[in-house]
Design an enzyme around this catalytic site. Structure first.
Site, PDB file in Angstrom:
ATOM      1  N   ASP A   1       0.980  -1.120   0.099  1.00 47.20           N
ATOM      2  CA  ASP A   1      -0.068   0.162  -0.404  1.00 47.20           C
ATOM      3  C   ASP A   1       0.588   1.204   0.008  1.00 47.20           C
ATOM      4  O   ASP A   1       2.086   1.430   0.074  1.00 47.20           O
ATOM      5  CB  ASP A   1      -0.890   0.023   1.258  1.00 47.20           C
TER       6      ASP A   1
ATOM      7  N   ASP B   1      -0.046   4.984   0.831  1.00 44.91           N
ATOM      8  CA  ASP B   1      -0.342   6.237   1.453  1.00 44.91           C
ATOM      9  C   ASP B   1      -0.224   5.571   3.210  1.00 44.91           C
ATOM     10  O   ASP B   1      -1.598   4.766   3.490  1.00 44.91           O
ATOM     11  CB  ASP B   1      -1.857   6.695   1.909  1.00 44.91           C
TER      12      ASP B   1
ATOM     13  N   ASP C   1      -1.145  -0.333   6.240  1.00 45.02           N
ATOM     14  CA  ASP C   1      -1.545   0.665   7.257  1.00 45.02           C
ATOM     15  C   ASP C   1      -2.405   0.744   7.902  1.00 45.02           C
ATOM     16  O   ASP C   1      -3.216   1.208   9.205  1.00 45.02           O
ATOM     17  CB  ASP C   1      -1.442   2.318   7.108  1.00 45.02           C
TER      18      ASP C   1
END
Length: 224
Positions: free
Chosen positions: A7, A9, A186
């Site tokens: 991922d 961001d 995250d």
């Protein structure tokens, strides 16, 4: 060969490139400040809470692409990279990516943020493959004018699995061709893909994902 998916961001970046792109456009007066800042913050809050309406968000996020010519957008994106993104890329994030690249793993960024914003960020990490939400163009060609719509399935939640599988098929391979499959994220929004891979890693996880990862015995990594 192993497969390593990242991922973007708050995973490789200590910020949200989609949200920061919106703030950048506000700062430069490209979009209406009051309306865009308010809606941008609202959608970001929904994302963190796991309640984001992805189609409503994409109509909002892709509208500035449709309202501006490509040459202006590309100049803005270069400035965005210089002023906002490059300064926040950390040595720890680069080292994580390089570990997989140096090992010969097949690497890709898998992000819900649109590919126009994320393509140069992915390249800055040395990763060749990007699986992102694709903005539609008027003629269907990569250099065409943006329409403000989405082409295909957004790379979000379960859509990330569908998009990764389509990408693997285009590469002439599939999940079980890899000895190990890893995904770093995250966000609890990425639980579908995290649960699909053989090695899910909660990187800088939000509270919901940290709790789930701890309960599931997943590795937790705090880069930032």
């Amino acid at each position: 060969m192993n497969l390593a998916l990242f991922d973007l961001d708050h995973t490789l970046l200590p910020t949200d490139s989609d949200h920061e792109w919106g703030r950048f456009l506000v700062r430069l007066g490209v979009v209406d400040e009051e309306f865009y800042r308010r809606r941008n913050d609202e959608f970001f809050g929904h994302y963190k809470a796991g309640t984001l309406d992805i189609q409503a968000f994409l109509r909002f996020a892709l509208a500035p692409l449709a309202a501006n010519p490509r040459d202006r957008l590309e100049a803005l994106r270069s400035q965005f990279m210089r002023e906002v993104i490059d300064p926040v890329i950390t040595p720890q994030a680069r080292a994580l990516v390089y570990k997989h690249l140096d090992a010969g793993d097949l690497c890709a960024v898998v992000t819900a943020t649109n590919s126009f914003v994320t393509a140069p960020i992915t390249a800055a990490f040395g990763i060749k493959h990007l699986i992102a939400t694709e903005p539609a163009t008027a003629n269907g060609k990569p250099d065409g004018a943006f329409t403000g719509e989405v082409a295909g399935i957004p790379s979000f939640r379960e859509g990330k699995i569908a998009r990764v599988e389509a990408w693997l098929k285009s590469m002439g391979t599939q999940w079980d061709a890899f000895e190990n499959t890893t995904f770093y994220s995250d966000s609890a929004n990425d639980l579908p893909l995290l649960e699909k891979v053989s090695e899910p890693i909660a990187a800088n996880p939000d509270d919901r994902l940290r709790h789930h990862a701890a309960a599931s015995g997943w590795r937790i990594m705090d880069l930032f």
